[in-house]
Structure formats: structure tokens, C-alpha cells
Motif scaffolding. Structure first.
Motif, PDB file in Angstrom:
ATOM      1  N   ALA A 191       3.819   8.066   2.937  1.00 22.79           N
ATOM      2  CA  ALA A 191       4.245   6.738   3.385  1.00 22.79           C
ATOM      3  C   ALA A 191       4.292   6.640   4.912  1.00 22.79           C
ATOM      4  CB  ALA A 191       5.615   6.406   2.805  1.00 22.79           C
ATOM      5  N   GLY A 192       4.121   7.761   5.582  1.00 24.32           N
ATOM      6  CA  GLY A 192       4.167   7.754   7.037  1.00 24.32           C
ATOM      7  C   GLY A 192       5.526   8.065   7.623  1.00 24.32           C
ATOM      8  N   LEU A 193       6.500   8.463   6.767  1.00 28.66           N
ATOM      9  CA  LEU A 193       7.813   8.847   7.286  1.00 28.66           C
ATOM     10  C   LEU A 193       7.660  10.140   8.083  1.00 28.66           C
ATOM     11  CD1 LEU A 193      10.960   8.537   7.339  1.00 28.66           C
ATOM     12  CD2 LEU A 193      10.989  10.032   5.314  1.00 28.66           C
ATOM     13  N   VAL A 194       8.093  10.110   9.348  1.00 36.10           N
ATOM     14  CA  VAL A 194       8.002  11.275  10.222  1.00 36.10           C
ATOM     15  C   VAL A 194       9.342  12.012  10.176  1.00 36.10           C
ATOM     16  CG1 VAL A 194       7.678  12.098  12.581  1.00 36.10           C
ATOM     17  CG2 VAL A 194       6.360  10.133  11.746  1.00 36.10           C
ATOM     18  N   THR A 195       9.325  13.252   9.708  1.00 33.68           N
ATOM     19  CA  THR A 195      10.535  14.069   9.637  1.00 33.68           C
ATOM     20  C   THR A 195      10.468  15.163  10.690  1.00 33.68           C
ATOM     21  OG1 THR A 195      10.948  13.664   7.279  1.00 33.68           O
ATOM     22  CG2 THR A 195      11.858  15.689   8.214  1.00 33.68           C
ATOM     23  N   ILE A 196      11.507  15.250  11.513  1.00 34.02           N
ATOM     24  CA  ILE A 196      11.641  16.314  12.501  1.00 34.02           C
ATOM     25  C   ILE A 196      12.878  17.124  12.108  1.00 34.02           C
ATOM     26  CG2 ILE A 196      12.811  14.650  14.030  1.00 34.02           C
ATOM     27  CD1 ILE A 196      10.976  17.765  15.301  1.00 34.02           C
ATOM     28  N   THR A 197      12.729  18.439  11.954  1.00 31.79           N
ATOM     29  CA  THR A 197      13.863  19.249  11.520  1.00 31.79           C
ATOM     30  C   THR A 197      13.731  20.664  12.042  1.00 31.79           C
ATOM     31  OG1 THR A 197      15.277  19.740   9.606  1.00 31.79           O
ATOM     32  CG2 THR A 197      12.886  20.012   9.306  1.00 31.79           C
ATOM     33  N   GLY A 198      14.783  21.472  11.797  1.00 34.86           N
ATOM     34  CA  GLY A 198      14.846  22.806  12.364  1.00 34.86           C
ATOM     35  C   GLY A 198      15.316  22.731  13.806  1.00 34.86           C
ATOM     36  N   GLY A 199      14.946  23.735  14.592  1.00 44.37           N
ATOM     37  CA  GLY A 199      15.257  23.701  16.012  1.00 44.37           C
ATOM     38  C   GLY A 199      16.709  24.006  16.317  1.00 44.37           C
ATOM     39  N   LYS A 200      17.105  23.740  17.562  1.00 47.20           N
ATOM     40  CA  LYS A 200      18.452  24.026  18.053  1.00 47.20           C
ATOM     41  C   LYS A 200      18.799  23.025  19.148  1.00 47.20           C
ATOM     42  CE  LYS A 200      18.507  27.628  20.841  1.00 47.20           C
ATOM     43  NZ  LYS A 200      18.416  28.990  21.399  1.00 47.20           N
ATOM     44  N   TRP A 201      20.078  22.955  19.499  1.00 48.00           N
ATOM     45  CA  TRP A 201      20.543  21.969  20.482  1.00 48.00           C
ATOM     46  C   TRP A 201      19.731  22.056  21.773  1.00 48.00           C
ATOM     47  CZ3 TRP A 201      22.108  18.027  23.015  1.00 48.00           C
ATOM     48  CH2 TRP A 201      23.184  17.232  22.634  1.00 48.00           C
ATOM     49  N   THR A 202      19.530  23.274  22.265  1.00 49.47           N
ATOM     50  CA  THR A 202      18.879  23.438  23.555  1.00 49.47           C
ATOM     51  C   THR A 202      17.498  22.797  23.604  1.00 49.47           C
ATOM     52  OG1 THR A 202      20.086  25.513  23.865  1.00 49.47           O
ATOM     53  CG2 THR A 202      18.177  25.151  25.285  1.00 49.47           C
ATOM     54  N   THR A 203      16.790  22.800  22.471  1.00 48.20           N
ATOM     55  CA  THR A 203      15.412  22.295  22.444  1.00 48.20           C
ATOM     56  C   THR A 203      15.311  20.862  21.935  1.00 48.20           C
ATOM     57  OG1 THR A 203      15.025  23.273  20.256  1.00 48.20           O
ATOM     58  CG2 THR A 203      14.452  24.614  22.165  1.00 48.20           C
ATOM     59  N   TYR A 204      16.428  20.137  21.927  1.00 48.09           N
ATOM     60  CA  TYR A 204      16.422  18.779  21.388  1.00 48.09           C
ATOM     61  C   TYR A 204      15.365  17.893  22.064  1.00 48.09           C
ATOM     62  CZ  TYR A 204      18.113  16.199  25.356  1.00 48.09           C
ATOM     63  OH  TYR A 204      18.157  15.593  26.573  1.00 48.09           O
ATOM     64  N   ARG A 205      15.210  18.032  23.386  1.00 48.20           N
ATOM     65  CA  ARG A 205      14.294  17.148  24.124  1.00 48.20           C
ATOM     66  C   ARG A 205      12.851  17.387  23.703  1.00 48.20           C
ATOM     67  NH1 ARG A 205      10.540  16.604  27.629  1.00 48.20           N
ATOM     68  NH2 ARG A 205      10.258  18.858  27.531  1.00 48.20           N
ATOM     69  N   ARG A 206      12.487  18.655  23.567  1.00 50.44           N
ATOM     70  CA  ARG A 206      11.124  18.988  23.141  1.00 50.44           C
ATOM     71  C   ARG A 206      10.878  18.535  21.718  1.00 50.44           C
ATOM     72  NH1 ARG A 206       6.662  19.023  22.682  1.00 50.44           N
ATOM     73  NH2 ARG A 206       5.094  20.613  23.027  1.00 50.44           N
ATOM     74  N   MET A 207      11.874  18.665  20.857  1.00 48.54           N
ATOM     75  CA  MET A 207      11.764  18.193  19.479  1.00 48.54           C
ATOM     76  C   MET A 207      11.534  16.681  19.442  1.00 48.54           C
ATOM     77  SD  MET A 207      14.867  20.427  17.824  1.00 48.54           S
ATOM     78  CE  MET A 207      14.719  19.711  16.179  1.00 48.54           C
ATOM     79  N   ALA A 208      12.309  15.969  20.256  1.00 49.91           N
ATOM     80  CA  ALA A 208      12.171  14.514  20.295  1.00 49.91           C
ATOM     81  C   ALA A 208      10.794  14.103  20.793  1.00 49.91           C
ATOM     82  CB  ALA A 208      13.257  13.919  21.187  1.00 49.91           C
ATOM     83  N   SER A 250       0.808  -1.214   0.000  1.00 48.83           N
ATOM     84  CA  SER A 250       0.000   0.000   0.000  1.00 48.83           C
ATOM     85  C   SER A 250       0.847   1.272   0.000  1.00 48.83           C
ATOM     86  CB  SER A 250      -0.925   0.018   1.226  1.00 48.83           C
ATOM     87  OG  SER A 250      -0.169   0.164   2.431  1.00 48.83           O
ATOM     88  N   GLY A 251       2.170   1.105   0.038  1.00 46.90           N
ATOM     89  CA  GLY A 251       3.059   2.254   0.018  1.00 46.90           C
ATOM     90  C   GLY A 251       3.411   2.816   1.374  1.00 46.90           C
ATOM     91  N   ARG A 252       3.050   2.112   2.441  1.00 49.87           N
ATOM     92  CA  ARG A 252       3.374   2.575   3.782  1.00 49.87           C
ATOM     93  C   ARG A 252       4.790   2.138   4.173  1.00 49.87           C
ATOM     94  NH1 ARG A 252       0.613   6.479   5.908  1.00 49.87           N
ATOM     95  NH2 ARG A 252       0.901   5.668   8.032  1.00 49.87           N
TER      96      ARG A 252
END
Length: 538
Positions: free
Chosen positions: A394-411, A230-232
Motif C-alpha cells: 500500500a506504500g506505508l513506509v515503516t522505519i524501525t530499529g535504531g537508537k536515539w543517537t541516530t534518530y536524525r539519520r533514520m528520519a 487500487s489499495g494505495r
């Protein structure tokens, strides 16, 4: 001096019949939780899908592994080179809200980053430290303007506030920072932020993720996203760089946390994906401590290109940075432009009584920031450092931008979305209260160089407990020798290679290649003193 190190390496090699544990006070029967062969065997033998596969071993990717593992999900992380090889090892070493972003009016980002600063100071106290800064003021208007601005900066910290900022007189400013240019100085503003060793925190996060059951593998290049009919997205294919073995891993969700390499991974999933990322290069110089002998760092609030510049005491040296130069593409080893080096030296010279020159630079390093494109504006300094999540068909989750300090919130955001995409049992993030693992150094063993805080024990520990595989891994990231003093790092490379060869059971040819490869790499961290300086066209 170099000959002494090489002969010591020969001595170690000659004693190969003795257990390597004689150099380090470790029980040879103790388990090694980050043993690479064990990890690859676990991946190979797993016959059920992982809950989450994370692509990328920088701050965001490893943060995702910690977040997912501490929720109870099964996690595999794959990194194409070594953990932190890219941008995550090349920061300004600050855990901060970002005074510049306050000036730009990005209040939500500053507030979020200040909150994360407070969480990091609490959860990683061995690595993240409180740091005092002083802003030199050369007019009464500057004292008033920066005094009010930094007061607001402190208020935005809320319950995570550090000591209050304060305006100081000319005399006190010179007492705090005796190397200030005194002509025209009317005083300063003192405020507080956080300082850290970025790669040491990253390696500690790797160990934290592993201690909660995650499998993390460096030197594993992802070559494709696998899909069902199905392309997932159903997992990834990758190559173990060390053995050349081609492998696959199935997963219920896949997170793309590859920073500046975000778009190539997105195109693995969707060849028609429109590029998201613009690139900005930041360059840092490391100079002798004599240029900033005080413990208080300097923040220069506005340079000729509109950036904030920092001079920071760091591991016995002084770090000066950074620039913000738009570039067209990203590489694993970006190089500083001549104009960037000149800009940093010239700007520092305007504020320091002793002006640093090229001969005073012990190391120069560059990093590339992944910025989410926001239109046609070419000024990367104006692009927000906020992060964003993108999920393709396809359901690929991309997380980008941000900065080192906010790594935990990004994750946290990334794994929230991965759990939805993968249909995982909903589990809340707990990383706000997770203490980050830290292994204390033994303090034993011979120091390898008088200008670098690194012992034989440290090298062995980096292999056994921290998955170091090369001389570069040890001298660039498990220690910061290359980033602090490139000449000293080149001098001790032969001994480090010998110790690694004993630990990894490598032969003489491997040792020679490692020395040659590292020396070639390290020369790019030195700057020529004459007309040989690379031009911007290079």
C-alpha cells in the motif's frame, strides 16, 4: 510539606480573577504556536492532502517531522499519547556510538552513531553536552584492552572526535572517582561521549518542526490507514482523545515511526504482515548524588549478563543502567522486574565503596527497545541496533530499529523513501545543519520542591509553549521530576494540577482525577523496601 503545596494551589485557585500571566512574564497577546485547538482546526479545515503524515511522536517520528518540514513538505504528525511517552523518554541519557557495539564488531553502526553524536553536539548545544567517563580496571590486561578499544572508538569519530581517551594510574583513577572500590584497582581509562536529557531534546525537536510549519498533535490515536480503490495508502483515520472526535487526514505518503508499536500499525495497512519486532526491556535506577559525587561518569564495560553498565551524574542525581531483558510484548508503562533491580544494585555495589540499596532509589523506570528480529536467537543483546526501512504494497513506509543517537539519520532515510512513494518533488535533507530550537527558562517563579528544579513559570510554559495537557506530561516529560524523585513528584502533583486547571480552564473534578491518576502512576516508579517487591512472574 505536601500540605504547604496544596494550600498554595488553593491560593492560586482563589486568585483566578487575576490573569495567569501574572505568574509568568509573557505578553498575553503573544501568539502561541503550539496551541492544540488551532492545530486541530488546521487539520479539520485542510482540503488538500498533506505531503507526509507521520504516525508516532517519539524520537524517530518527531525527527521525521523535522526532516520533512525543513525540506518544505507539508507535515502532520499524530501521537497516541504524549510526545516521548514511550521509549524515547526512558533512555540511558547518552548520545554515543556505543562501546558495546564496537566490541560486537558492528563498526558501521558505531561510526554512524559517532558522526550523529557530533552533529547533535553542534546543533543542540543547550541540551547535548560532552561527558567524561572513566572505566575502572582491576588488572593490567584490562588497562591495555580497554585502552586500545577506546582509542579505536575515538579514531572512528573522525572529524567529530571529542578529547582523546587516556590511560590513568590507580591514584589518578581514585582522584577522578573517589567512590571506586579501591581493592585490586590498578588504574582506569578516561574517554568522552555525549550526555543529554532525552525528553527535553524531543520537546525541542517538536518545537523545531512546528517552527518550520509542521502540525504535531499529541493525544491523537490512529485507528486506520485509508486507501484508494487500487489499495494505495491515502491517509489515516484517528481519534482526538481529548474530545472523542473522529477525524481523517489525507496524505501523499504515510510514515510509520511508532517504535515498539510498529507491527500493530503495519497490520492496519496489511493484516497479513509478519511481525518484525522483538522487544528488550531496559531498566534504570536513580539514586542520590552522594554515590557519585564527581562529574565524571563510570562505565562498567562488562557485567555478568554481557552488557555495559553506566553510572552517570544527571540533574543532581545519579543514574544507573541499564538491563537487557527479553520480553514478549510492549506497553506504554513497562514495569521493572525484581531481578533487574537487584542486578543493577548488586553490580553497582561491586564498584562503589558505598553500596546503594533499595532505600536509596528515588525512582525506577523501564523502557522497551524495538529490535528488528534477525532469526531465532533469543538474546536481545546480540541483535543489531541498526535501523531499517520497510515499504508494504500500500506504500506505508515503516522505519524501525535504531537508537536515539541516530534518530536524525533514520528520519532522513524515512523521508527519502516517503518522498519517492508519494511522488513528491525531490528535496534533499538539510537537518545536518538545522539548529534545534531551545527556549531558555526565565529563572523566575517559586521552586515547587526543594529537591526538584521546577517552578510555577516552568509549568505554565509547558502548557503554553510545549503542549503539555496533564500532570504526567509536566512531571514526567516537560520536567523530569517523576524520573528523578517519584516521592517529590507525588508531593507537588496537587499544585501542578491546580496551575494546569487555571491554564486549561478545567474544573475541580478534573483536578482530582489528575492527582489520583498521577499518584497511581508514580507509585510504580517507587520500589518496595521489603518482601513486597514485584516478582518476575508479575
Amino acid at each position: 510539606m505536601a500540605k504547604r503545596y496544596i494550600s498554595k494551589g488553593d491560593e492560586l485557585r482563589a486568585s483566578n480573577s487575576q490573569p495567569a500571566d501574572s505568574l509568568l512574564n509573557l505578553d498575553p497577546l503573544d501568539p502561541r504556536p503550539m496551541e492544540r485547538d488551532t492545530i486541530t482546526a488546521t487539520i479539520r479545515d485542510k482540503n488538500t492532502p498533506w505531503d507526509v503524515i507521520v504516525i508516532g511522536g517519539g524520537a524517530t517520528g518527531v525527527g521525521c517531522a523535522v526532516d520533512a518540514a525543513t525540506r518544505g513538505y507539508s507535515v502532520l504528525l499524530l501521537e497516541q499519547h504524549d510526545f516521548g511517552k514511550g521509549t524515547s523518554s526512558r533512555s540511558t541519557k547518552l548520545v554515543h556510538g556505543g562501546v558495546r557495539y564496537l566490541r560486537q564488531g558492528d563498526i558501521p553502526l558505531v561510526r554512524e552513531a559517532l558522526r550523529e553524536r557530533g552533529i547533535l553536539l553542534r546543533n543542540a548545544p543547550n541540551v547535548v553536552k560532552e561527558q567524561a567517563f572513566i572505566v575502572p580496571c582491576y588488572s593490567r590486561w584490562q588497562k591495555l584492552f580497554y585502552g586500545i578499544g577506546l582509542k579505536a572508538y575515538g579514531i572512528l569519530s573522525g572529524k567529530y572526535a571529542l578529547p582523546r581517551s587516556r590511560i590513568v594510574s590507580r591514584a589518578e583513577a581514585l582522584q577522578i572517582s573517589p567512590t571506586f572500590v579501591s581493592k585490586g584497582l590498578v588504574g582506569g581509562v578516561v574517554y568522552f561521549d555525549g550526555r543529554f536529557d532525552d525528553t527535553r531534546l524531543l520537546v525541542d525537536l517538536v518545537k523545531t518542526a512546528a517552527s518550520h510549519g509542521a502540525c504535531l498533535l499529541n493525544y491523537a490515536i490512529v485507528t486506520g490507514i485509508t486507501k484508494d480503490r487500487s489499495g494505495r495508502a491515502t491517509g489515516v483515520s484517528f481519534i482526538d482523545v481529548e474530545t472523542g472526535e473522529k477525524m481523517t487526514a489525507r496524505s501523499r505518503s504515510v510514515v510509520n515511526a511508532t517504535g515498539v508499536f510498529t507491527d500493530p500499525v503495519r497490520k492496519m495497512s496489511d493484516p497479513s504482515a509478519v511481525p518484525l519486532i522483538k522487544f528488550a526491556q531496559g531498566v534504570h535506577l536513580v539514586i542520590d548524588r552522594r554515590f557519585l559525587p564527581a562529574e565524571t561518569a563510570i562505565m562498567i564495560p562488562k557485567t555478568s549478563d554481557g552488557r555495559v553498565l553506566f553510572c552517570i551524574p544527571w540533574q543532581g542525581y545519579t543514574l544507573v543502567g541499564t538491563t537487557d531483558t527479553p520480553i514478549d510484548s510492549a506497553t506504554l508503562e513497562p514495569k521493572a522486574l525484581a531481578s533487574e533491580i537487584d542486578f543493577l544494585l548488586e553490580t553497582a555495589a561491586k564498584y562503589l565503596t558505598s553500596a546503594p540499596g533499595r532505600a536509596d532509589v528515588r525512582s525506577v523506570f523501564a523502557g522497551v527497545r524495538p529490535l528488528i528480529s534477525s532469526g531465532s536467537d533469543d538474546r536481545t543483546s546480540s541483535i543489531s541496533r541498526s535501523h531499517d526501512i520497510f515499504i508494504d504494497a500500500a506504500g506505508l513506509v515503516t522505519i524501525t530499529g535504531g537508537k536515539w543517537t541516530t534518530y536524525r539519520r533514520m528520519a532522513e532515510d524515512a523521508i527519502d523513501n516517503a518522498a519517492k512513494v508519494g511522488g513528491l518533488d525531490v528535496q534533499p535533507s538539510v537537518t545536518e545543519s538545522v539548529t534545534i530550537d531551545h527556549e531558555e527558562r526565565s529563572g523566575n517563579g517559586r521552586q515547587l520542591h526543594q529537591e526538584i528544579d521546577l517552578t510555577e513559570d516552568d509549568v505554565i510554559r509547558s502548557v503554553r509553549s510545549e503542549m503539555a495537557r496533564t500532570v504526567e506530561d509536566v512531571l514526567a516529560r516537560r520536567s523530569r521530576a517523576l524520573f528523578l524523585n517519584a516521592t517529590a513528584a507525588i508531593e507537588i502533583a496537587p499544585l501542578v494540577a491546580e496551575i494546569l486547571a487555571l491554564e486549561l480552564q478545567k474544573d475541580d473534578d478534573w483536578v482530582k482525577r489528575q492527582i489520583d491518576e498521577f499518584s497511581t502512576l508514580a507509585r510504580d516508579y517507587l520500589i518496595p523496601l521489603g518482601d513486597g517487591l514485584d516478582s518476575d512472574a508479575d
